[in-house]
Design a protein around this motif. Sequence first.
Motif, short mmCIF file in Angstrom:
data_model
loop_
_atom_site.label_atom_id
_atom_site.label_comp_id
_atom_site.label_asym_id
_atom_site.label_seq_id
_atom_site.Cartn_x
_atom_site.Cartn_y
_atom_site.Cartn_z
N ILE A 147 -3.71 -4.59 -34.13
CA ILE A 147 -2.32 -4.20 -33.95
C ILE A 147 -1.82 -4.86 -32.67
CG2 ILE A 147 -0.71 -2.28 -33.57
CD1 ILE A 147 -2.79 -0.47 -35.01
N VAL A 148 -0.66 -5.50 -32.76
CA VAL A 148 -0.08 -6.18 -31.59
C VAL A 148 1.35 -5.71 -31.40
CG1 VAL A 148 0.56 -8.41 -30.59
CG2 VAL A 148 -1.55 -8.21 -31.92
N GLN A 149 1.69 -5.38 -30.16
CA GLN A 149 3.08 -5.05 -29.84
C GLN A 149 3.93 -6.30 -30.05
OE1 GLN A 149 3.72 -3.68 -25.82
NE2 GLN A 149 5.88 -3.23 -26.18
N GLU A 150 5.07 -6.13 -30.69
CA GLU A 150 5.99 -7.23 -30.90
C GLU A 150 6.34 -7.85 -29.55
OE1 GLU A 150 10.09 -6.58 -32.65
OE2 GLU A 150 8.78 -6.55 -34.43
N PRO A 151 6.08 -9.14 -29.33
CA PRO A 151 6.31 -9.73 -28.02
C PRO A 151 7.72 -9.50 -27.46
CG PRO A 151 5.05 -11.25 -29.35
CD PRO A 151 5.46 -10.12 -30.25
N ASP A 153 9.50 -7.02 -27.75
CA ASP A 153 9.64 -5.61 -27.38
C ASP A 153 8.85 -5.29 -26.10
OD1 ASP A 153 10.27 -2.72 -28.13
OD2 ASP A 153 8.07 -2.65 -28.22
N ALA A 154 7.97 -6.20 -25.69
CA ALA A 154 7.07 -5.95 -24.56
C ALA A 154 7.75 -6.25 -23.23
CB ALA A 154 5.81 -6.80 -24.69
N GLU A 155 7.42 -5.46 -22.20
CA GLU A 155 7.94 -5.73 -20.86
C GLU A 155 7.52 -7.12 -20.41
OE1 GLU A 155 7.24 -4.01 -16.40
OE2 GLU A 155 7.52 -2.53 -18.00
N SER A 156 6.27 -7.49 -20.73
CA SER A 156 5.77 -8.84 -20.46
C SER A 156 5.17 -9.36 -21.77
CB SER A 156 4.72 -8.79 -19.35
OG SER A 156 4.31 -10.09 -19.02
N PRO A 157 5.80 -10.34 -22.41
CA PRO A 157 5.41 -10.76 -23.75
C PRO A 157 4.20 -11.70 -23.83
CG PRO A 157 7.31 -12.02 -23.03
CD PRO A 157 7.03 -11.01 -21.95
N THR A 158 3.69 -12.20 -22.71
CA THR A 158 2.65 -13.22 -22.74
C THR A 158 1.40 -12.75 -23.47
OG1 THR A 158 3.50 -14.07 -20.64
CG2 THR A 158 1.30 -14.80 -21.29
N MET A 159 0.92 -11.55 -23.16
CA MET A 159 -0.33 -11.06 -23.76
C MET A 159 -0.21 -10.84 -25.26
SD MET A 159 -2.76 -7.90 -22.53
CE MET A 159 -3.10 -8.66 -20.95
N PRO A 160 0.82 -10.13 -25.74
CA PRO A 160 0.92 -9.99 -27.20
C PRO A 160 1.15 -11.33 -27.91
CG PRO A 160 2.72 -8.82 -26.10
CD PRO A 160 1.79 -9.28 -25.04
N GLN A 161 1.90 -12.24 -27.29
CA GLN A 161 2.13 -13.54 -27.90
C GLN A 161 0.82 -14.32 -28.01
OE1 GLN A 161 5.18 -14.61 -29.21
NE2 GLN A 161 3.79 -16.09 -30.14
N ALA A 162 0.01 -14.29 -26.95
CA ALA A 162 -1.29 -14.97 -26.97
C ALA A 162 -2.19 -14.37 -28.05
CB ALA A 162 -1.96 -14.89 -25.60
N ALA A 163 -2.15 -13.04 -28.18
CA ALA A 163 -2.97 -12.38 -29.20
C ALA A 163 -2.55 -12.82 -30.60
CB ALA A 163 -2.87 -10.86 -29.06
N HIS A 171 -0.90 -5.82 -38.05
CA HIS A 171 0.38 -5.15 -37.83
C HIS A 171 0.96 -5.64 -36.51
CE1 HIS A 171 -0.72 -2.19 -40.97
NE2 HIS A 171 -1.91 -2.21 -40.41
N CYS A 172 2.20 -6.10 -36.52
CA CYS A 172 2.92 -6.49 -35.30
C CYS A 172 4.20 -5.65 -35.28
CB CYS A 172 3.24 -7.98 -35.31
SG CYS A 172 4.09 -8.53 -33.82
N LEU A 173 4.25 -4.72 -34.33
CA LEU A 173 5.31 -3.71 -34.33
C LEU A 173 5.88 -3.48 -32.94
CD1 LEU A 173 3.18 -0.99 -36.16
CD2 LEU A 173 4.97 -2.32 -37.23
N PRO A 174 7.11 -2.94 -32.86
CA PRO A 174 7.59 -2.46 -31.57
C PRO A 174 6.71 -1.30 -31.10
CG PRO A 174 9.38 -2.53 -33.20
CD PRO A 174 8.10 -2.78 -33.93
N LEU A 175 6.63 -1.13 -29.81
CA LEU A 175 5.79 -0.07 -29.23
C LEU A 175 6.09 1.29 -29.85
CD1 LEU A 175 3.70 0.85 -27.10
CD2 LEU A 175 5.62 1.07 -25.49
N ALA A 176 7.36 1.59 -30.07
CA ALA A 176 7.75 2.91 -30.60
C ALA A 176 7.14 3.20 -31.97
CB ALA A 176 9.28 2.99 -30.69
N PRO A 179 2.38 4.35 -32.37
CA PRO A 179 1.69 5.65 -32.48
C PRO A 179 1.68 6.21 -33.91
CG PRO A 179 3.12 5.63 -30.57
CD PRO A 179 3.42 4.37 -31.34
N SER A 180 2.79 6.10 -34.63
CA SER A 180 2.79 6.66 -35.99
C SER A 180 1.84 5.87 -36.89
CB SER A 180 4.22 6.68 -36.56
OG SER A 180 4.75 5.39 -36.62
N LEU A 181 1.71 4.57 -36.67
CA LEU A 181 0.73 3.78 -37.44
C LEU A 181 -0.69 4.25 -37.11
CD1 LEU A 181 -0.14 1.46 -39.28
CD2 LEU A 181 0.02 -0.06 -37.27
N LEU A 182 -0.98 4.43 -35.84
CA LEU A 182 -2.32 4.93 -35.46
C LEU A 182 -2.59 6.29 -36.08
CD1 LEU A 182 -2.50 3.89 -31.69
CD2 LEU A 182 -3.72 2.86 -33.60
#
Length: 188
Positions: A147-151, A153-163, A171-176, A179-182
């Motif tokens: 699962i990766v936070q949508e870049p 949507d991230a405060e700093s997109p580098t890590m999710p983009q690299a992932a 699954h690539c989703l906004p942070l919000a 939790p419901s996916l988990l």
Amino acid sequence: MAPEAIAIGCSAGGLTALERLLAQVDPRLPQPLLVCCHTGSATVELMCELLARHTRLRVTEARERELPQAGTVHVAPSGYHLLIEHDRRFALSVDPRVSYARPSIDVLFDSAAEAYRDALVGVVLTGANSDGAQGLATIRGHGGIAIVQEPGDAESPTMPQAALERAGADHCLPLADIPSLLNRLCLA
């Protein structure tokens, strides 16, 4: 089959992201949550206290040879790599930094993937470097869920983009929405 553990990695903006995520995770979650966050501080004690204010899950610093506990957030201690041994106990290491970090998300993800195989969920959140990308690829390579936070949507997109570039994601989703996916994946 429900996953047996959740491994979460984050860096820049990670504390806020973790607070938001944990506030919405179901407190009945039977899996341990293994968290690696680059903090830059000498201890994670304050981080554990701050996270505990946002969840009914227990939040604690991971300790050498301890078994991950169900419904508990285990945070990697500052200055140590957190590994999961084949018997699923924690191990701490002062091996060299990986991706300029100790603790390293890649180290946690790689070792957790070996221990949990296809029963692991890996989550990459906001961050300013590429740590976690290789580890997420390892998780997917063992049949785990990525699962990766949508870049955007991230405060700093580098890590999710690299992932996403290195490992892709199930699954690539906004942070919000994470939790419901988990909750759905882990309480099935």
